[in-house]
Write a protein that holds these residues in place. Structure first.
Motif, PDB file in Angstrom:
ATOM      1  N   VAL A  10      47.062  36.680  36.451  1.00 56.75           N
ATOM      2  CA  VAL A  10      47.146  35.452  37.234  1.00 56.75           C
ATOM      3  C   VAL A  10      46.156  35.469  38.391  1.00 56.75           C
ATOM      4  CG1 VAL A  10      48.640  34.220  38.870  1.00 56.75           C
ATOM      5  CG2 VAL A  10      49.518  34.854  36.601  1.00 56.75           C
ATOM      6  N   ALA A  11      46.109  36.584  39.126  1.00 57.91           N
ATOM      7  CA  ALA A  11      45.201  36.698  40.266  1.00 57.91           C
ATOM      8  C   ALA A  11      43.748  36.561  39.840  1.00 57.91           C
ATOM      9  CB  ALA A  11      45.426  38.029  40.975  1.00 57.91           C
ATOM     10  N   GLY A  12      43.413  37.122  38.675  1.00 62.54           N
ATOM     11  CA  GLY A  12      42.043  37.032  38.182  1.00 62.54           C
ATOM     12  C   GLY A  12      41.633  35.610  37.861  1.00 62.54           C
ATOM     13  N   ILE A  13      42.547  34.825  37.309  1.00 61.08           N
ATOM     14  CA  ILE A  13      42.246  33.428  37.006  1.00 61.08           C
ATOM     15  C   ILE A  13      41.929  32.673  38.293  1.00 61.08           C
ATOM     16  CG2 ILE A  13      43.183  31.256  36.098  1.00 61.08           C
ATOM     17  CD1 ILE A  13      44.930  33.020  34.220  1.00 61.08           C
ATOM     18  N   ILE A  14      42.639  32.999  39.355  1.00 62.66           N
ATOM     19  CA  ILE A  14      42.425  32.312  40.633  1.00 62.66           C
ATOM     20  C   ILE A  14      41.136  32.741  41.299  1.00 62.66           C
ATOM     21  CG2 ILE A  14      43.308  31.987  42.985  1.00 62.66           C
ATOM     22  CD1 ILE A  14      46.134  32.484  41.800  1.00 62.66           C
ATOM     23  N   ALA A  15      40.906  34.058  41.419  1.00 61.68           N
ATOM     24  CA  ALA A  15      39.872  34.498  42.349  1.00 61.68           C
ATOM     25  C   ALA A  15      39.057  35.707  41.923  1.00 61.68           C
ATOM     26  CB  ALA A  15      40.522  34.783  43.710  1.00 61.68           C
ATOM     27  N   ALA A  16      38.955  35.993  40.633  1.00 58.04           N
ATOM     28  CA  ALA A  16      38.074  37.092  40.216  1.00 58.04           C
ATOM     29  C   ALA A  16      36.666  36.840  40.757  1.00 58.04           C
ATOM     30  CB  ALA A  16      38.043  37.203  38.699  1.00 58.04           C
ATOM     31  N   GLU A  17      36.053  37.883  41.295  1.00 59.96           N
ATOM     32  CA  GLU A  17      34.779  37.748  42.005  1.00 59.96           C
ATOM     33  C   GLU A  17      33.574  37.544  41.085  1.00 59.96           C
ATOM     34  OE1 GLU A  17      34.615  39.973  46.042  1.00 59.96           O
ATOM     35  OE2 GLU A  17      35.224  41.452  44.540  1.00 59.96           O
TER      36      GLU A  17
ATOM     37  N   ASN B 224      30.456  39.114  40.480  1.00 59.55           N
ATOM     38  CA  ASN B 224      29.871  40.420  40.817  1.00 59.55           C
ATOM     39  C   ASN B 224      29.123  41.042  39.640  1.00 59.55           C
ATOM     40  OD1 ASN B 224      32.035  40.950  39.192  1.00 59.55           O
ATOM     41  ND2 ASN B 224      33.163  42.187  40.677  1.00 59.55           N
ATOM     42  N   ASN B 225      28.767  40.194  38.677  1.00 58.33           N
ATOM     43  CA  ASN B 225      27.970  40.618  37.514  1.00 58.33           C
ATOM     44  C   ASN B 225      28.730  41.452  36.496  1.00 58.33           C
ATOM     45  OD1 ASN B 225      25.561  39.331  38.455  1.00 58.33           O
ATOM     46  ND2 ASN B 225      25.276  41.036  39.892  1.00 58.33           N
ATOM     47  N   VAL B 226      30.039  41.589  36.657  1.00 59.09           N
ATOM     48  CA  VAL B 226      30.864  42.239  35.637  1.00 59.09           C
ATOM     49  C   VAL B 226      32.142  41.433  35.465  1.00 59.09           C
ATOM     50  CG1 VAL B 226      29.996  44.567  36.101  1.00 59.09           C
ATOM     51  CG2 VAL B 226      32.032  43.741  37.302  1.00 59.09           C
ATOM     52  N   GLY B 227      32.818  41.642  34.348  1.00 56.11           N
ATOM     53  CA  GLY B 227      34.136  41.056  34.160  1.00 56.11           C
ATOM     54  C   GLY B 227      34.145  39.557  33.989  1.00 56.11           C
ATOM     55  N   VAL B 228      35.008  38.895  34.767  1.00 58.55           N
ATOM     56  CA  VAL B 228      35.188  37.449  34.671  1.00 58.55           C
ATOM     57  C   VAL B 228      35.000  36.820  36.048  1.00 58.55           C
ATOM     58  CG1 VAL B 228      36.761  37.631  32.703  1.00 58.55           C
ATOM     59  CG2 VAL B 228      37.684  37.661  35.033  1.00 58.55           C
ATOM     60  N   ILE B 229      34.973  35.504  36.079  1.00 57.29           N
ATOM     61  CA  ILE B 229      34.885  34.770  37.337  1.00 57.29           C
ATOM     62  C   ILE B 229      36.089  33.844  37.431  1.00 57.29           C
ATOM     63  CG2 ILE B 229      33.499  33.268  38.811  1.00 57.29           C
ATOM     64  CD1 ILE B 229      31.060  34.035  37.200  1.00 57.29           C
ATOM     65  N   GLY B 230      36.784  33.872  38.562  1.00 58.21           N
ATOM     66  CA  GLY B 230      37.930  33.005  38.765  1.00 58.21           C
ATOM     67  C   GLY B 230      37.514  31.606  39.179  1.00 58.21           C
ATOM     68  N   VAL B 231      38.479  30.722  39.264  1.00 61.23           N
ATOM     69  CA  VAL B 231      38.207  29.336  39.660  1.00 61.23           C
ATOM     70  C   VAL B 231      37.660  29.270  41.074  1.00 61.23           C
ATOM     71  CG1 VAL B 231      39.245  27.059  40.048  1.00 61.23           C
ATOM     72  CG2 VAL B 231      39.987  28.452  38.110  1.00 61.23           C
ATOM     73  N   ALA B 232      38.217  30.060  41.982  1.00 57.54           N
ATOM     74  CA  ALA B 232      37.788  30.097  43.387  1.00 57.54           C
ATOM     75  C   ALA B 232      37.437  31.543  43.747  1.00 57.54           C
ATOM     76  CB  ALA B 232      38.883  29.563  44.297  1.00 57.54           C
ATOM     77  N   PRO B 233      36.261  32.018  43.356  1.00 55.91           N
ATOM     78  CA  PRO B 233      35.941  33.453  43.424  1.00 55.91           C
ATOM     79  C   PRO B 233      35.747  34.050  44.816  1.00 55.91           C
ATOM     80  CG  PRO B 233      34.051  32.203  42.643  1.00 55.91           C
ATOM     81  CD  PRO B 233      35.197  31.251  42.677  1.00 55.91           C
ATOM     82  N   GLU B 234      35.876  33.233  45.873  1.00 55.68           N
ATOM     83  CA  GLU B 234      35.842  33.791  47.223  1.00 55.68           C
ATOM     84  C   GLU B 234      37.107  33.473  48.016  1.00 55.68           C
ATOM     85  OE1 GLU B 234      31.791  34.650  49.250  1.00 55.68           O
ATOM     86  OE2 GLU B 234      31.692  32.563  48.562  1.00 55.68           O
ATOM     87  N   ALA B 235      38.144  33.006  47.339  1.00 56.08           N
ATOM     88  CA  ALA B 235      39.412  32.762  48.011  1.00 56.08           C
ATOM     89  C   ALA B 235      40.064  34.098  48.372  1.00 56.08           C
ATOM     90  CB  ALA B 235      40.337  31.956  47.115  1.00 56.08           C
ATOM     91  N   ASP B 236      40.891  34.098  49.406  1.00 55.44           N
ATOM     92  CA  ASP B 236      41.595  35.302  49.848  1.00 55.44           C
ATOM     93  C   ASP B 236      42.981  35.357  49.220  1.00 55.44           C
ATOM     94  OD1 ASP B 236      39.452  35.967  51.496  1.00 55.44           O
ATOM     95  OD2 ASP B 236      40.288  34.875  53.204  1.00 55.44           O
ATOM     96  N   LEU B 237      43.331  36.504  48.657  1.00 58.07           N
ATOM     97  CA  LEU B 237      44.605  36.665  47.969  1.00 58.07           C
ATOM     98  C   LEU B 237      45.645  37.361  48.847  1.00 58.07           C
ATOM     99  CD1 LEU B 237      43.341  37.797  44.447  1.00 58.07           C
ATOM    100  CD2 LEU B 237      44.216  35.530  45.078  1.00 58.07           C
ATOM    101  N   TYR B 238      46.823  36.772  48.902  1.00 59.98           N
ATOM    102  CA  TYR B 238      47.977  37.344  49.593  1.00 59.98           C
ATOM    103  C   TYR B 238      49.050  37.580  48.534  1.00 59.98           C
ATOM    104  CZ  TYR B 238      45.676  36.295  53.955  1.00 59.98           C
ATOM    105  OH  TYR B 238      44.774  36.282  55.008  1.00 59.98           O
ATOM    106  N   ILE B 239      49.305  38.850  48.246  1.00 61.50           N
ATOM    107  CA  ILE B 239      50.115  39.232  47.091  1.00 61.50           C
ATOM    108  C   ILE B 239      51.524  39.663  47.502  1.00 61.50           C
ATOM    109  CG2 ILE B 239      50.277  40.758  45.107  1.00 61.50           C
ATOM    110  CD1 ILE B 239      47.873  38.832  45.028  1.00 61.50           C
TER     111      ILE B 239
END
Length: 336
Positions: free
Chosen positions: A87-94, A96-111
């Motif tokens: 879930v967190a990755g869908i929102i904000a994965a960075e 950074n040239n690897v992996g995936v990119i989230g919808v808002a890749p510079e949002a701050d996550l509070y878990i």
């Protein structure tokens, strides 16, 4: 009162993803169209779930604070289920040239970890998580879980959060359609008036067969075969309204970032919902329906009008404040 994260399907797991990809769900919501202006920087996104992989290459730079309400060790938010990390990755994965990119890749996550490895939580953990989010003044909270039970205390907390200006995005549930209960299978907290109930569609914009239906359905997003972050610095493909919900949460983060950038203020939950309604592609029956709500939201529809737009104007004609918002949108001021 007990809670369970909605049943979800793990379809594929990979140990690494060397070439950075954008999942179709992120594309479908039109997030890349917004990244030249904002990627959600400075927006606080709360996630109540099974924890998170704090060392994940796509997430560690986005995590600002975390807490565990499932045990006495408040700082151990290890995700031993996988749901929360995905879930967190869908929102904000960075980016950074690897992996995936989230919808808002510079949002701050509070878990807030409220669910254990089996995806189960009690009300105390949910309540404490919501209070913790409010204390940190988050802008939006993602709740990818659902149950058929509620209480006055639960309702009051949700109502208070909404009144304070926090947008609440919730999974409709994975109960599918039902012949009983008037065909309504949407659970709580998505059933509350203050929350945005998100249903799931597939890559062809058709309702996923598992997606709950009901009068509370508000917005649809991609939720079938979604590729995102997973356990042990890995990646996985999962399906569920739990996956559609963070797509909309990420979109809300982008909308809030635009509001701050252009107007030096955050949009209210009412303003957020109005924009989501107007700029959704009307699917299924004309107007709001029990499967897709107002339809599939996408930033790519900001230059179009449709049935949803026309009817939103009619429904809100009596509200001066809402009319002013609509007029601003018509004039191309608010978001275009």
């Amino acid at each position: 009162m007990r809670f369970k994260i909605s049943d979800f399907k793990v379809l594929d797991v990979r140990r690494s993803q060397k070439r950075e990809v954008i999942d179709y769900g992120v594309e479908m919501v039109g997030a890349p169209l917004e990244w030249s202006e904002t990627t959600g920087k400075g927006i606080k996104v709360g996630v109540i779930d099974t924890g998170i992989d704090v060392n994940h290459e796509d997430l560690r730079g986005r995590i600002k604070e975390y807490v565990n309400f499932t045990s006495s060790d408040r700082q151990n938010v290890l995700d031993d289920n996988g749901h929360g990390t995905h879930v967190a990755g869908i929102i904000a994965a960075e980016r950074n040239n690897v992996g995936v990119i989230g919808v808002a890749p510079e949002a701050d996550l509070y878990i807030a970890k409220a669910f254990d490895k089996d995806g189960s939580a009690d009300f105390e953990a949910i309540r404490n998580s919501l209070v913790w989010m409010a204390e940190r003044n988050v802008d939006v909270i993602n709740m990818s879980f659902s149950s058929q039970t509620t209480s006055r205390e639960y309702q009051k907390i949700i109502s208070d959060l909404y009144a304070s200006g926090i947008t609440l995005v919730c999974a409709a549930g994975n109960e599918g359609a039902s012949e009983g209960d008037n065909g309504d299978t949407i659970g709580y907290p998505a059933r509350f008036d203050e929350t945005i109930a998100v249903t799931a569609v597939d890559i062809n914009k058709k309702r996923a067969d598992f997606s709950s239906v009901g009068a509370e359905a508000e917005i649809a997003a991609a939720g079938k075969d979604i590729y995102s972050c997973y356990l042990d610095n890995g990646y996985a493909t999962l399906s569920g309204t739990s996956m559609a919900t963070p797509v909309i949460t990420g979109a809300v983060a982008l909308l809030q970032a635009k509001g701050l950038r252009r107007y030096k203020r955050r949009l209210t939950p009412e303003e957020i919902r109005l924009v989501l309604h107007i700029y959704s592609e009307d699917l299924g029956e004309a107007g709001r329906d029990t499967e897709y709500g107002f339809g599939l939201f996408s930033f790519g529809r900001f230059n179009r009008t449709d049935y949803v737009y026309d009817n939103a104007a009619l429904r809100t004609r009596g509200s001066l404040r809402t009319d002013m918002i609509l007029n601003a949108i018509i004039a191309g001021i608010l978001l275009l």
